[in-house]
Design a protein around this motif. Structure first.
Motif, mmCIF file in Angstrom:
data_model
loop_
_atom_site.group_PDB
_atom_site.id
_atom_site.type_symbol
_atom_site.label_atom_id
_atom_site.label_comp_id
_atom_site.label_asym_id
_atom_site.label_seq_id
_atom_site.Cartn_x
_atom_site.Cartn_y
_atom_site.Cartn_z
ATOM 1 N N MET A 21 -18.658 4.931 15.815
ATOM 2 C CA MET A 21 -17.099 5.465 15.616
ATOM 3 C C MET A 21 -16.156 5.313 16.662
ATOM 4 N N LEU A 24 -14.679 1.820 15.201
ATOM 5 C CA LEU A 24 -13.626 2.267 14.284
ATOM 6 C C LEU A 24 -12.407 2.566 14.522
ATOM 7 N N VAL A 25 -12.642 3.670 15.732
ATOM 8 C CA VAL A 25 -11.232 4.129 16.409
ATOM 9 C C VAL A 25 -10.432 2.888 16.682
ATOM 10 N N ALA A 28 -9.044 0.811 13.883
ATOM 11 C CA ALA A 28 -7.830 1.719 13.478
ATOM 12 C C ALA A 28 -6.461 1.453 14.325
ATOM 13 N N LEU A 162 -9.770 11.170 16.044
ATOM 14 C CA LEU A 162 -9.546 10.939 14.776
ATOM 15 C C LEU A 162 -7.949 11.442 14.327
ATOM 16 N N LEU A 165 -5.321 9.111 15.468
ATOM 17 C CA LEU A 165 -5.210 8.029 14.390
ATOM 18 C C LEU A 165 -4.079 8.015 13.435
ATOM 19 N N GLN A 166 -3.576 9.315 13.090
ATOM 20 C CA GLN A 166 -2.695 9.388 12.057
ATOM 21 C C GLN A 166 -1.400 8.538 12.188
ATOM 22 N N VAL A 169 -2.318 4.930 11.451
ATOM 23 C CA VAL A 169 -2.387 4.552 10.016
ATOM 24 C C VAL A 169 -1.123 4.633 9.257
ATOM 25 N N VAL A 187 -5.723 8.443 4.092
ATOM 26 C CA VAL A 187 -6.622 7.667 4.779
ATOM 27 C C VAL A 187 -6.956 7.934 6.036
ATOM 28 N N ALA A 188 -5.958 8.450 6.961
ATOM 29 C CA ALA A 188 -6.427 9.061 8.172
ATOM 30 C C ALA A 188 -7.537 10.047 8.166
ATOM 31 N N LEU A 191 -11.102 8.847 7.585
ATOM 32 C CA LEU A 191 -11.748 8.255 8.662
ATOM 33 C C LEU A 191 -12.657 9.294 9.397
#
Length: 245
Positions: A21, A24-25, A28, A162, A165-166, A169, A187-188, A191
């Motif tokens: 994760m 992934l962060v 992104a 998370l 991350l918006q 994205v 999409v955000a 995640l």
């Protein structure tokens, strides 16, 4: 297989999941902010880039530091460096406070000069950074309170990250759909689904912290859509923006 061996295998899988994760962060964030921040001037941007104000630069540095610290903390747990992880915990809380202050100031500046998405009025758009910082601070505070409950702590901190991350994205080039800019929000939010999948795979049901964290991410989006064009919010937004600009 002995009980001890099963426990060690579960811990190993858990460490791999959270490290995954963290990767992934990182991916992104880099994809979203690569053209405008990390590789500015070296990558093609979907829209013209204006000069970065000092406040925006400081905000970007703090955000980058948060992602780096999140990845570091996940790596320390994977390496079983629990004491060092806990020592860095106070730095994490301090950085979170800085991010909230900078996030509100940067959001207010963006609204005051109308530098947000052209299809959304500035005071309407201010609901995004404002509510992001409210929910982010709540999740981080919960993570700190439950710092001695690893399963709750790590889930709340992951959801807080998370949430961050918006904006990244939102800067990605996504296909045109009837959802418009709400596709970026969707999409955000998606995640966070690996965390739900992990809970079902390991526990058969979501952990309470997962429900709180993912629920907070979804509730923020619905609440924002419900209020951001309303007269009461526009009045409150104007007062906050004037105070912070």
């Amino acid at each position: 297989m002995s009980t001890k061996a099963r426990f060690e295998l579960r811990l190993t899988r858990e460490r791999l999941f959270y490290c995954g994760m963290a990767l992934l962060v990182t991916a992104a964030v880099f994809i979203g902010f690569g053209p405008s921040w990390f590789m500015r001037g070296y990558m093609t941007s979907a829209r013209p880039l204006s000069p970065l104000a000092p406040l925006v630069i400081v905000h970007a540095i703090a955000f980058t530091a948060w992602i780096a610290l999140f990845v570091t903390q996940a790596g320390l747990i994977s390496a079983r460096q629990h004491k060092l992880h806990m020592r860095l915990g106070m730095a994490t809380v301090g950085l979170a406070v800085v991010i909230v202050v900078l996030g509100l100031l940067t959001g207010a500046r963006s609204a005051s000069i109308a530098s947000g998405p052209p299809m959304v009025p500035p005071l309407t758009w201010f609901a995004v950074p404002f509510l992001d910082m409210v929910v982010f601070s709540g999740l981080v505070a919960g993570g700190y309170v439950y710092r001695r409950d690893p399963q709750t702590h790590k889930r709340l901190m992951l959801c807080a990250t998370l949430l961050m991350l918006q904006p990244g994205v939102g800067r990605m080039t996504l296909p045109d759909t009837p959802l418009g800019m709400e596709l970026n929000t969707l999409v955000a939010f998606l995640l966070a689904t690996p965390l739900l999948a992990w809970d079902f795979a390991q526990r058969g049901r979501p952990h309470k912290a997962t429900l709180i964290g993912v629920g907070a991410l979804g509730a923020e989006q619905l609440f924002r859509l419900a209020i951001w064009r309303s007269e009461p919010w526009l009045e409150v937004s104007a007062v906050i923006v004037r105070a912070l600009s």
